[in-house]
Write a protein that holds these residues in place. Structure first.
Motif, short mmCIF file in Angstrom:
data_model
loop_
_atom_site.label_atom_id
_atom_site.label_comp_id
_atom_site.label_asym_id
_atom_site.label_seq_id
_atom_site.Cartn_x
_atom_site.Cartn_y
_atom_site.Cartn_z
N LEU A 109 -8.68 -4.53 -1.04
CA LEU A 109 -8.64 -3.12 -0.58
C LEU A 109 -9.75 -2.77 0.47
O LEU A 109 -9.63 -2.06 1.61
N SER A 128 -6.35 4.17 -1.66
CA SER A 128 -7.29 3.12 -1.65
C SER A 128 -8.22 3.17 -2.85
O SER A 128 -9.19 2.35 -3.16
N TRP A 159 2.59 -5.76 -2.94
CA TRP A 159 1.44 -6.12 -2.84
C TRP A 159 0.89 -7.27 -3.21
O TRP A 159 0.14 -7.99 -2.96
N LEU A 177 0.90 -1.16 -0.01
CA LEU A 177 0.07 -0.11 -0.02
C LEU A 177 0.84 1.27 -0.12
O LEU A 177 0.50 2.20 -0.77
N VAL A 203 -3.18 5.55 3.73
CA VAL A 203 -2.47 4.52 4.53
C VAL A 203 -2.46 4.77 5.84
O VAL A 203 -2.15 6.12 6.47
#
Length: 379
Positions: free
Chosen positions: A71, A33, A45, A17, A102
């Motif tokens: 997510l 996001s 990721w 992220l 984040v």
């Protein structure tokens, strides 16, 4: 073993992220996001999503179908995930994404998992410049350690400097190479960014930690962990410009230093003569608890959201030697469950001969005051 694996899994997703967020900030004005393209996701990721798929398979649950479903999962507190994660009880309320950005937990998890390259570079460059200034400006009555503490405190107590204050620093630390400006100017440029301001400037700053206040949701926001934002006007007398701490220095040095300096000042109020950053930052705050200086206590102050991640990153130096060692947690974190989780997570992670006591800052001050009174009675 499962608990360690789940922190590894969360660390991979968190590192992914963080890196994805950096890519998206360079490519488009979107939040981490809400990525616009599959190619924006980082290798960390991808590895994290693969491990997550296996984690769901292990318990016979259907895994998230795609990156966007993962997510969505990252927005949920860990205690609400469809699989039971082996994390500390205090961490079950945390998530990897908080309000579209984040989270603090994710930043800590990425740091523990992969190291914080940005933070390491910032600290290494500043340390090099700081040590060059401190060592080159030693003189009778001021050691390199004295210069180190003076400049380290500058970053914490003066996140904004006028050009007149910088000129005074050049007078205080005048040493320079044969054909250049004082070494202290390289330190200033490494820590601060210069902004124009002729004939003075008024800034809205936090009255507690002195950081200039940006605005979020219409309100001034400090951002220093545990700091109650108290806006006030800060006037700087300037000739042409002023200096503000770089964002990375705020994040990696200033924020932690505010807590360390607060403990230092509280100990002085109790009548002690504590040391800051002994042995060039081996300890945060350390002090003799008796008048003869024979009993020496050391502290390291840590302000982390996650007790599980803090335990995985924590170590204690062999020197300087201490009779008692304390891992000190700030008041805004020091819930009983947090302290218990941290103590449990630390078991087996430190050498058996290095006993470290986990305490809140309030508890530390109580112990010191009690010991100080006992010393007075014995005298």
């Amino acid at each position: 073993m499962r608990q360690a694996d789940d922190y590894v899994l969360l660390g991979l997703l968190a590192a992914g992220l963080v890196e994805t967020g950096r890519r998206l900030q360079r490519l488009a004005d979107v939040v981490p996001s809400e990525p616009r393209a599959r190619g924006a996701f980082s290798p960390q990721w991808r590895e994290g999503v693969t491990q997550l798929w296996w984690r769901f398979q292990d318990v016979g649950r259907p895994a998230p179908r795609n990156d966007y479903a993962v997510l969505d999962l990252c927005r949920l507190p860990f205690g609400e995930w469809p699989v039971e994660l082996g994390v500390a009880a205090s961490d079950r309320e945390s998530a990897l994404i908080d309000g579209g950005a984040v989270s603090e937990f994710a930043l800590e998890a990425a740091r523990v998992r992969h190291g914080d390259v940005e933070g390491q570079l910032v600290e290494q460059r500043l340390f090099q410049e700081l040590m060059l200034v401190a060592r080159s400006n030693t003189r009778p009555g001021r050691t390199a350690q004295d210069g180190y503490v003076r400049l380290r405190r500058l970053l914490i107590e003066h996140p904004v400097l006028s050009d007149l204050e910088v000129a005074a620093l050049e007078q205080e630390f005048p040493e320079r190479p044969a054909d250049g400006e004082p070494y202290v100017m390289a330190f200033v440029r490494a820590a601060y960014e210069r902004r124009p301001a002729e004939d003075g400037i008024d800034l809205v700053a936090c009255g507690e930690c002195r950081i200039p206040l940006p605005y979020a949701y219409g309100q001034p926001v400090c951002g220093t962990p545990g700091c109650a934002t108290q806006p006030e006007t800060l006037h700087l007398e300037t000739l042409g410009f002023y200096w503000v701490l770089h964002r990375a220095v705020r994040r990696f040095i200033h924020g932690a230093g505010v807590f360390e300096l607060r403990v230092f000042k509280e100990l002085k109020r109790l009548g002690l003569d504590p040391d800051l950053w002994a042995a060039m930052d081996a300890l945060d705050v350390s002090f003799a608890v008796d008048r003869e200086g024979r009993r020496y206590w050391g502290t390291n102050e840590k302000d982390w959201e996650s007790p599980g991640l803090l335990a995985r990153s924590f170590s204690w130096p062999r020197a300087p030697a201490c009779d008692r060692r304390f891992l000190v947690i700030p008041t805004h974190r020091a819930r009983p469950t947090y302290l218990r989780d941290l103590e449990a997570e630390l078991v087996g992670r430190l050498p058996a001969d290095l006993k470290v006591e986990v305490v809140s800052e309030k508890r530390l001050l109580t112990l010191v005051a009690k010991e100080h009174r006992a010393q007075g009675r014995r005298r």
